[in-house]
Write a protein that holds these residues in place. Structure first.
Motif, PDB file in Angstrom:
ATOM      1  N   VAL A 259      14.334  -3.306  -0.302  1.00  0.00           N
ATOM      2  CA  VAL A 259      14.526  -2.707  -1.631  1.00  0.00           C
ATOM      3  C   VAL A 259      15.258  -1.378  -1.485  1.00  0.00           C
ATOM      4  O   VAL A 259      14.793  -0.477  -0.775  1.00  0.00           O
ATOM      5  N   HIS A 260      16.408  -1.291  -2.140  1.00  0.00           N
ATOM      6  CA  HIS A 260      17.248  -0.104  -2.040  1.00  0.00           C
ATOM      7  C   HIS A 260      17.428   0.477  -3.442  1.00  0.00           C
ATOM      8  O   HIS A 260      17.206  -0.198  -4.426  1.00  0.00           O
ATOM      9  N   GLU A 261      17.836   1.757  -3.511  1.00  0.00           N
ATOM     10  CA  GLU A 261      18.066   2.394  -4.809  1.00  0.00           C
ATOM     11  C   GLU A 261      19.484   2.947  -4.879  1.00  0.00           C
ATOM     12  O   GLU A 261      20.060   3.276  -3.850  1.00  0.00           O
ATOM     13  N   PRO A 262      20.026   3.059  -6.083  1.00  0.00           N
ATOM     14  CA  PRO A 262      21.437   3.433  -6.221  1.00  0.00           C
ATOM     15  C   PRO A 262      21.837   4.760  -5.570  1.00  0.00           C
ATOM     16  O   PRO A 262      22.974   4.919  -5.173  1.00  0.00           O
ATOM     17  N   PHE A 263      20.934   5.741  -5.446  1.00  0.00           N
ATOM     18  CA  PHE A 263      21.367   7.063  -4.966  1.00  0.00           C
ATOM     19  C   PHE A 263      21.155   7.259  -3.480  1.00  0.00           C
ATOM     20  O   PHE A 263      21.369   8.342  -2.950  1.00  0.00           O
ATOM     21  N   GLU A 264      20.687   6.230  -2.786  1.00  0.00           N
ATOM     22  CA  GLU A 264      20.328   6.422  -1.386  1.00  0.00           C
ATOM     23  C   GLU A 264      21.456   5.997  -0.462  1.00  0.00           C
ATOM     24  O   GLU A 264      22.213   5.085  -0.771  1.00  0.00           O
ATOM     25  N   PRO A 265      21.566   6.650   0.722  1.00  0.00           N
ATOM     26  CA  PRO A 265      22.598   6.251   1.679  1.00  0.00           C
ATOM     27  C   PRO A 265      22.359   4.810   2.123  1.00  0.00           C
ATOM     28  O   PRO A 265      21.222   4.404   2.364  1.00  0.00           O
ATOM     29  N   GLU A 266      23.456   4.034   2.221  1.00  0.00           N
ATOM     30  CA  GLU A 266      23.294   2.592   2.423  1.00  0.00           C
ATOM     31  C   GLU A 266      23.298   2.144   3.876  1.00  0.00           C
ATOM     32  O   GLU A 266      22.936   1.018   4.177  1.00  0.00           O
TER      33      GLU A 266
END
Ligand SMILES: [Zn+2]
Length: 316
Positions: A259-266
């Motif tokens: 689960v990832h979020e839009p503002f986090e480094p990918e």
């Protein structure tokens, strides 16, 4: 002489004095209430209980990382004339204290009639001890407990209750309208929650990892199991050793979704996905984080649908 609508002068006079009396008794009713919330989530819930009776504004812009937000002097201006101020609390919006002190209006400061710390009454998760070390371990440098409680849709019942009480304290004349609006919102919320629970029911107990520790309340409501988080400290990229350990955990526990979020480094999430074959799914931590999460109900709806799709694809 009768007036155009057939009422006599006495009736018009009586109606006029009634209006004058009402205006004198409830000055707040003369113009819409102003509500300022720190986040878009709380602003959306404030709109749900006030409708057209209040102007609601959020301080953190929708497409920004709320935990990296730093207010500018212009944000102080937003508090001007605020009848109700709503905050997340638990250190999430710690910067509000300085703004409220500078603003100076006691009615929207702590213990004021228009002050709402929405965390009051929430059954908190991950409550920390007083040790500084413990307070830094999951990326919430200022936190007393995990602050992402609005992501359990049922907590909206407590949050809207606190907002409604404050609005009624500052504008008692609209008590019934506020109670009705909140009841209507809670009815829709509960109908949607039943749909969401059904949608995620096939994935009960599914193991996930998340980039940031945003999801304990969401996971508990929908019976999901967040086995670890990638980010140990806010804004610090995980070390190669930590990534290797996370990849091993994911293989051992059968974790198929990150689960990832839009503002986090990918980078870290993408690397782990390549190493383990898991899918990266972008969820919205707040209203406005993605265009589809336009209001509070749409936020949970987007997260549930997106996650259910990812878990369905991962189990095939
Ligand atoms: Zn957080």
């Amino acid at each position: 002489m009768a007036s155009a609508d057939g009422r006599g002068p006495r009736a018009v006079l009586a109606a006029t004095s009634l209006v004058v009396a009402l205006l004198a008794a409830t000055p707040a009713a003369a113009q819409p209430l102003r509500i300022v919330a720190t986040t878009g989530d709380l602003a959306s819930l404030a709109r749900a209980v006030t409708g057209a009776l209040a102007q609601v504004e959020a301080m953190i812009p929708p497409a920004a990382d709320p935990e990296a937000f730093e207010p500018r002097p212009s944000d102080l201006a937003k508090l001007k004339g605020a009848d109700v101020v709503v905050r997340v609390g638990l250190g999430f919006d710690h910067w509000l204290d300085k703004l409220l002190a500078a603003h100076g209006d006691a009615s929207v400061n702590r213990r004021g009639s228009g002050y709402v710390d929405a965390s009051i009454g929430i059954p908190l998760l991950e409550v920390k001890g007083s040790s500084i070390d413990a307070a830094n371990r999951d990326g919430h440098a200022h936190g007393l407990a995990n602050p992402h409680y609005w992501l359990d849709p049922l907590n909206a019942e407590i949050i809207t209750g606190a907002i409604a009480e404050a609005v009624i304290r500052v504008a008692p004349a609209i008590t019934e309208k506020i109670i009705d609006a909140r009841d209507g919102f809670l009815a829709s919320l509960k109908a949607r929650l039943a749909e969401w629970e059904q949608r995620l029911a096939p994935y009960r107990g599914a193991r996930l990892i998340a980039y940031h520790n945003t999801w304990p309340y969401f996971a508990r409501r929908f019976r999901l199991n967040i086995v670890d988080v990638i980010e140990v400290k806010d804004g610090v990229a995980p070390s190669p050793t930590r990534l290797a350990k996370l990849a091993a955990t994911m293989r051992e526990q059968g974790v198929r979704v990150i689960v990832h979020e839009p503002f986090e480094p990918e980078d870290a999430s993408a690397l782990l996905a390549r190493r383990t074959g898991a899918a990266v799914v972008k969820l919205a931590p707040s209203v406005g984080s993605v265009p589809a999460a336009a209001d509070y109900l749409a936020l949970s709806d987007y997260n549930v649908r997106t996650l259910a799709q990812a878990l369905s694809a991962a189990s095939n």
